[in-house]
Structures are given as C-alpha cells and as structure tokens.
Scaffold this motif. Structure first.
Motif, PDB file in Angstrom:
ATOM      1  N   HIS A 189       0.808  -1.221   0.000  1.00 37.44           N
ATOM      2  CA  HIS A 189       0.000   0.000   0.000  1.00 37.44           C
ATOM      3  C   HIS A 189       0.839   1.268   0.000  1.00 37.44           C
ATOM      4  CE1 HIS A 189      -3.433  -2.524   0.544  1.00 37.44           C
ATOM      5  NE2 HIS A 189      -3.117  -2.880   1.774  1.00 37.44           N
ATOM      6  N   GLY A 190       2.160   1.138   0.172  1.00 34.75           N
ATOM      7  CA  GLY A 190       2.995   2.312   0.341  1.00 34.75           C
ATOM      8  C   GLY A 190       3.018   3.217  -0.876  1.00 34.75           C
ATOM      9  N   LEU A 191       3.437   2.678  -2.009  1.00 36.63           N
ATOM     10  CA  LEU A 191       3.548   3.505  -3.217  1.00 36.63           C
ATOM     11  C   LEU A 191       2.188   3.993  -3.718  1.00 36.63           C
ATOM     12  CD1 LEU A 191       6.435   1.755  -5.178  1.00 36.63           C
ATOM     13  CD2 LEU A 191       6.506   3.862  -3.851  1.00 36.63           C
ATOM     14  N   PRO A 192       1.146   3.142  -3.758  1.00 37.25           N
ATOM     15  CA  PRO A 192      -0.178   3.687  -4.128  1.00 37.25           C
ATOM     16  C   PRO A 192      -0.644   4.781  -3.185  1.00 37.25           C
ATOM     17  CG  PRO A 192      -0.180   1.288  -4.292  1.00 37.25           C
ATOM     18  CD  PRO A 192       1.109   1.668  -3.645  1.00 37.25           C
ATOM     19  N   GLY A 193      -0.352   4.634  -1.876  1.00 36.77           N
ATOM     20  CA  GLY A 193      -0.727   5.682  -0.932  1.00 36.77           C
ATOM     21  C   GLY A 193       0.027   6.977  -1.198  1.00 36.77           C
ATOM     22  N   LEU A 194       1.327   6.857  -1.532  1.00 34.95           N
ATOM     23  CA  LEU A 194       2.094   8.048  -1.887  1.00 34.95           C
ATOM     24  C   LEU A 194       1.524   8.722  -3.126  1.00 34.95           C
ATOM     25  CD1 LEU A 194       5.905   7.283  -1.424  1.00 34.95           C
ATOM     26  CD2 LEU A 194       4.466   8.846  -0.143  1.00 34.95           C
ATOM     27  N   ALA A 195       1.222   7.923  -4.141  1.00 35.60           N
ATOM     28  CA  ALA A 195       0.675   8.490  -5.378  1.00 35.60           C
ATOM     29  C   ALA A 195      -0.644   9.206  -5.117  1.00 35.60           C
ATOM     30  CB  ALA A 195       0.496   7.380  -6.423  1.00 35.60           C
ATOM     31  N   GLU A 196      -1.473   8.628  -4.262  1.00 39.47           N
ATOM     32  CA  GLU A 196      -2.754   9.267  -3.954  1.00 39.47           C
ATOM     33  C   GLU A 196      -2.546  10.569  -3.186  1.00 39.47           C
ATOM     34  OE1 GLU A 196      -6.971   8.267  -1.660  1.00 39.47           O
ATOM     35  OE2 GLU A 196      -5.375   6.763  -1.777  1.00 39.47           O
ATOM     36  N   ARG A 197      -1.612  10.559  -2.233  1.00 37.89           N
ATOM     37  CA  ARG A 197      -1.336  11.770  -1.466  1.00 37.89           C
ATOM     38  C   ARG A 197      -0.841  12.891  -2.377  1.00 37.89           C
ATOM     39  NH1 ARG A 197       0.091  12.463   4.009  1.00 37.89           N
ATOM     40  NH2 ARG A 197       0.381  10.216   4.289  1.00 37.89           N
ATOM     41  N   VAL A 198       0.056  12.546  -3.288  1.00 42.98           N
ATOM     42  CA  VAL A 198       0.591  13.549  -4.220  1.00 42.98           C
ATOM     43  C   VAL A 198      -0.503  14.040  -5.161  1.00 42.98           C
ATOM     44  CG1 VAL A 198       2.244  13.929  -6.089  1.00 42.98           C
ATOM     45  CG2 VAL A 198       2.932  12.655  -4.059  1.00 42.98           C
ATOM     46  N   ARG A 199      -1.365  13.140  -5.614  1.00 40.98           N
ATOM     47  CA  ARG A 199      -2.432  13.534  -6.522  1.00 40.98           C
ATOM     48  C   ARG A 199      -3.391  14.507  -5.842  1.00 40.98           C
ATOM     49  NH1 ARG A 199      -7.449  11.920  -6.885  1.00 40.98           N
ATOM     50  NH2 ARG A 199      -7.073  10.173  -5.457  1.00 40.98           N
ATOM     51  N   LEU A 200      -3.725  14.255  -4.570  1.00 43.29           N
ATOM     52  CA  LEU A 200      -4.621  15.155  -3.854  1.00 43.29           C
ATOM     53  C   LEU A 200      -4.012  16.549  -3.693  1.00 43.29           C
ATOM     54  CD1 LEU A 200      -6.019  12.775  -1.081  1.00 43.29           C
ATOM     55  CD2 LEU A 200      -7.211  13.612  -3.104  1.00 43.29           C
ATOM     56  N   LEU A 201      -2.685  16.607  -3.650  1.00 45.52           N
ATOM     57  CA  LEU A 201      -2.006  17.895  -3.527  1.00 45.52           C
ATOM     58  C   LEU A 201      -1.672  18.495  -4.890  1.00 45.52           C
ATOM     59  CD1 LEU A 201       0.410  17.030  -0.581  1.00 45.52           C
ATOM     60  CD2 LEU A 201      -1.666  18.399  -0.488  1.00 45.52           C
ATOM     61  N   GLN A 202      -2.187  17.859  -5.971  1.00 44.02           N
ATOM     62  CA  GLN A 202      -1.980  18.338  -7.342  1.00 44.02           C
ATOM     63  C   GLN A 202      -0.500  18.387  -7.700  1.00 44.02           C
ATOM     64  OE1 GLN A 202      -4.103  22.034  -7.777  1.00 44.02           O
ATOM     65  NE2 GLN A 202      -6.067  21.142  -7.195  1.00 44.02           N
ATOM     66  N   GLY A 203       0.238  17.415  -7.191  1.00 45.08           N
ATOM     67  CA  GLY A 203       1.658  17.340  -7.491  1.00 45.08           C
ATOM     68  C   GLY A 203       1.968  16.294  -8.537  1.00 45.08           C
ATOM     69  N   GLU A 204       3.259  16.033  -8.716  1.00 47.49           N
ATOM     70  CA  GLU A 204       3.733  15.051  -9.687  1.00 47.49           C
ATOM     71  C   GLU A 204       4.653  14.064  -8.984  1.00 47.49           C
ATOM     72  OE1 GLU A 204       5.698  17.253 -12.696  1.00 47.49           O
ATOM     73  OE2 GLU A 204       3.938  18.426 -13.283  1.00 47.49           O
ATOM     74  N   ILE A 205       4.571  12.810  -9.388  1.00 42.45           N
ATOM     75  CA  ILE A 205       5.388  11.763  -8.761  1.00 42.45           C
ATOM     76  C   ILE A 205       5.968  10.867  -9.841  1.00 42.45           C
ATOM     77  CG2 ILE A 205       3.344  10.313  -8.389  1.00 42.45           C
ATOM     78  CD1 ILE A 205       4.763   9.171  -5.910  1.00 42.45           C
ATOM     79  N   GLU A 206       7.218  10.470  -9.653  1.00 42.82           N
ATOM     80  CA  GLU A 206       7.890   9.522 -10.542  1.00 42.82           C
ATOM     81  C   GLU A 206       8.550   8.464  -9.673  1.00 42.82           C
ATOM     82  OE1 GLU A 206      10.620  11.440 -13.120  1.00 42.82           O
ATOM     83  OE2 GLU A 206       9.180  12.904 -13.903  1.00 42.82           O
ATOM     84  N   VAL A 207       8.254   7.210  -9.958  1.00 47.66           N
ATOM     85  CA  VAL A 207       8.823   6.095  -9.209  1.00 47.66           C
ATOM     86  C   VAL A 207       9.301   5.057 -10.213  1.00 47.66           C
ATOM     87  CG1 VAL A 207       8.437   4.343  -7.451  1.00 47.66           C
ATOM     88  CG2 VAL A 207       7.210   6.508  -7.321  1.00 47.66           C
ATOM     89  N   GLY A 208      10.527   4.612 -10.060  1.00 54.82           N
ATOM     90  CA  GLY A 208      11.008   3.581 -10.959  1.00 54.82           C
ATOM     91  C   GLY A 208      12.519   3.458 -10.932  1.00 54.82           C
ATOM     92  N   PRO A 209      13.059   2.554 -11.736  1.00 59.29           N
ATOM     93  CA  PRO A 209      14.514   2.345 -11.780  1.00 59.29           C
ATOM     94  C   PRO A 209      15.227   3.610 -12.254  1.00 59.29           C
ATOM     95  CG  PRO A 209      13.331   0.547 -12.859  1.00 59.29           C
ATOM     96  CD  PRO A 209      12.334   1.631 -12.624  1.00 59.29           C
ATOM     97  N   ASP A 210      16.392   3.839 -11.676  1.00 61.62           N
ATOM     98  CA  ASP A 210      17.260   4.953 -12.080  1.00 61.62           C
ATOM     99  C   ASP A 210      18.628   4.365 -12.388  1.00 61.62           C
ATOM    100  OD1 ASP A 210      18.103   7.576 -12.556  1.00 61.62           O
ATOM    101  OD2 ASP A 210      18.771   7.829 -10.490  1.00 61.62           O
ATOM    102  N   GLY A 211      18.756   3.819 -13.604  1.00 61.72           N
ATOM    103  CA  GLY A 211      19.964   3.080 -13.938  1.00 61.72           C
ATOM    104  C   GLY A 211      19.833   1.623 -13.526  1.00 61.72           C
TER     105      GLY A 211
END
Length: 413
Positions: A375-397
């Motif tokens: 539930h961690g990452l979906p919860g983060l995405a929802e929190r950011v969406r409610l604040l009208q922000g942007e989120i990127e999660v994934g491999p970096d190299g």
C-alpha cells in the motif's frame, strides 16, 4: 392473485397494522382541539362543520411532522415495524421538502383509521354471525349471487369471509404503508446529497487515518527492527553505538505511540487532541534515527525547507518518511541519496537508493526480506495527486531506484 399479494404480505403484516393503529390512536388527542373550530361557525350546516373540524384536525396532524425529531422517530418506527431499510436523516440535509413528513403523517392516520374501522367491523361480524349474537344479520353478493345469514353453515361461511376480508384489509394497509415509507420517509434528493457528503467525509477521514498509521507505524517498525538488530550486533564491541540505537528505538516508539493514540481517539469518536504533526523541521530527527539503524544517508538540502509551513510541509515529511522506509526495506545497503529543494513555486523531493536485487539482510543492510502490504507507493501516489503534485517512481539506472516528487506551492495553506 397470490403472487400479487406477496409484496404486500412481505415482512410482518401484523406489526405494520400495529403501526397503523398507533398512528390512528396518536391523532385522537388532537381531535378535541380541532372540534373547537366548529364553535367559530355555529350557524354553519352540520356537514360544513364536520368538514371544518376534519380540515383543522388534518392541519394539526401535519404540523407535527415539521418537527425534525418526529421525522427521526417515524423513520425508526418504520424500520422496526415495516422492515423498510430507511437511512437516518442527514444532519446537513436541506429542509426544502419537509412537506413529505406531514403528508406521511396524514396518510398514516387516514390508513390507520380506515384499517381500524374496516377490520374492526369485519372481525366483529365474523365473531357475532355464527352465534347470532347482537341480532347480527349479513349478506354477501358476488357476481349476481346472494348469500344471507340465516343460521347454520351459511353463518359460519359468512363469518369466515369476514375474517378473511379483515386479514386482507390488514395486508393492504400494511402494503400501502410499506410502499409510502421509502417515498415519503426515505431520503430526498437534498438528503441523498447530504448523506453522500457525510459518507465521503467519513471515507476521506478513514483514508487519512490509514495513511497516518501506515506512514508512522510502518516506518517505526521497520526502523526499530533494524536498530534492534544493530544494537544486538554491536552490544559488546561498541556499547556506545548500541546505546545510541536503543535510544533511537525509544524515540521512534514514543513518536509512533503519539500517532497511534491520536488515531484511536478519532476512531472512538472521542474529543481528539491536536493531531501530532511532523514537518520538514523534524527531518534532522528522522535522519538521525535512520543513521542509528545503520543507513548511510547523503542529504542535500537547498532553499529553506524548514521554513515551509502548512499542508505542504506535513505532506513532504510523510513522503520522505515513506521513501526512506522503502529504501531501508528494499535497498541494497548502499548510500541513500536524499534531496530536498524548496523554491518559491514549490517543493522538490527525491530519494535514490540501491535497487533491491542482490540485497542482503542483516544489521545495517537493506532489509529486502521484509514482507510489505503493497500500500505504500499507491498511498504516496494518492497523497501527491490530492495535492496536485507530480510523482515519478522507478529504476534509475541498473542498480538504483528513484522516488521523485514535486509539490506546488499553492497547497501550502
């Protein structure tokens, strides 16, 4: 015909008739007051006086329905006796259609008196006809055929017909009340909107509490588990480091208990204290606890993060807390890069850690063996969406995992 009567007979017919009788009896105390209206027009014909009394009586009955508590009581009685699923009136519902409750009362009383008088006469006939009591005489005409009571089996047959008709009257009255209840006592359009708003508010509060528990308790359990392992490993070799890890466990547990007490108070609908708030000003304590757990942090702060206030600061703290907790759980044990950049137009957050592939478990290492709820990452995405922000999660190299969030300054209130 039997199938047509099934909806009317559904539920308790006798309980519904009891409700109708109670409505008729409850209106009796108002009748003497309504009768006073006839005194204002003594020269009127008898029929006009009766009509005036009935009109005033109806007005008095309907006026009672304008009281909000009466509506709540009627809904409770309808739920209990008619078995009709009616929601309680919403606290914030508009009163533009309050006429529905007076209309329910008038129809309720009318059906109650109709059912009581009709079924009472039929039952009295059914009881008195077989024995010829009260010199009762009756006849039944159907399809051009007539049957009169003259003693013997005909009296018993008519008595049975009267009792059956009394039962049908009870079923019809109950069915009419069951049909009217959801239409007149059920939620109106305004009440449905108010009920939906209340439900949405409850769900939003539950969702917020779930986020708080996940962020606080999840982080604390992860950090204290690793810190306890570190303390056990270095207890003899470096007692000072072990004591520091134990102190960090104590601080983390105390903060989590504050959050837990607040959430439990809200769930119990108590007068909750002020919610414990963690902001960007508390980041140094968060970083110290993680370092005591064996994490290697590479922190870069730009701008004035500690000066950020309000929702923006609280949300940023929780986002960094969740990102660092995931880095502890799934990281490879390498340095965790944390970047916080405060700008006039918003806030940028970044957490980069070694990918979980090849991670090892143990004191001070990335705990890739942790089982998580997902539930961690979906919860983060929802929190950011409610604040009208942007989120990127994934491999970096090939060997790193990156969490990047940008929150606009307009959510800082």
């Amino acid at each position: 015909m039997i199938r047509g009567l099934r909806p009317l007979l559904r539920g308790s017919t006798y309980a519904g008739m009891l409700l109708a009788y109670c409505g008729a009896l409850a209106s009796l105390p108002l009748l003497p007051f309504a009768s006073l209206a006839a005194l204002a027009w003594p020269a009127a014909p008898y029929g006009a006086q009766v009509a005036l009394v009935l009109l005033v009586w109806a007005v008095l009955i309907g006026s009672i329905g304008l009281v909000r508590t009466v509506r709540r009581a009627l809904i409770a009685f309808a739920r209990a006796l008619l078995r009709v699923p009616l929601p309680a009136p919403a606290a914030g519902a508009a009163g533009a259609d309050r006429w529905r409750t007076p209309l329910w009362l008038l129809l309720h009383v009318a059906l109650g008196w109709t059912g009581a008088l009709t079924s009472g006469v039929l039952v009295l006939m059914g009881i008195s006809l077989p024995g010829g009591w009260l010199d009762a005489e009756a006849g039944l005409s159907l399809f051009g055929r007539s049957l009169r009571s003259d003693g013997g089996w005909r009296s018993w047959l008519l008595a049975c017909c009267c009792l059956m008709l009394a039962a049908v009257v009870c079923a019809v009255v109950t069915g009419a009340l069951r049909w009217l209840a959801p239409r007149l006592l059920g939620p109106s359009s305004a009440e449905r909107l108010a009920l939906m708003a209340e439900r949405e508010q409850r769900l939003a509060e539950r969702n917020r509490l779930a986020h708080e528990l996940h962020d606080s308790i999840g982080h604390t359990l992860t950090a204290t588990t690793i810190q306890a392992a570190v303390a056990g490993e270095v207890l003899h070799a470096d007692p000072e480091a072990a004591r520091a890890a134990l102190r960090s466990i104590e601080e983390s547990a105390r903060a989590a208990l504050e959050d837990l007490d607040y959430v439990l108070g809200v769930l119990r609908e108590e007068r909750a204290q002020t919610a414990p708030t963690r902001t960007l000003a508390d980041l140094p304590d968060l970083f110290d606890r993680l370092r005591h757990a064996g994490a290697v942090l590479d922190v870069e702060l730009s701008g004035e993060p500690a000066q950020v206030q309000g929702t923006l600061s609280r949300a940023a703290y929780r986002i960094l807390q969740e990102g660092l907790t995931n880095a502890l759980r799934h990281g490879s044990g390498g340095p965790i890069e944390v970047r916080v950049a405060a700008a006039p137009d918003g806030l940028e957050l970044s957490v980069v850690n070694g990918a979980g592939a090849g991670a090892r478990t143990g004191p001070g290492a990335g705990a890739s063996g942790f089982r998580t709820s997902g539930h961690g990452l979906p919860g983060l995405a929802e929190r950011v969406r409610l604040l009208q922000g942007e989120i990127e999660v994934g491999p970096d190299g090939p060997r790193h995992w990156r969490l990047a969030v940008r929150l606009p300054a307009r959510c800082a209130a």
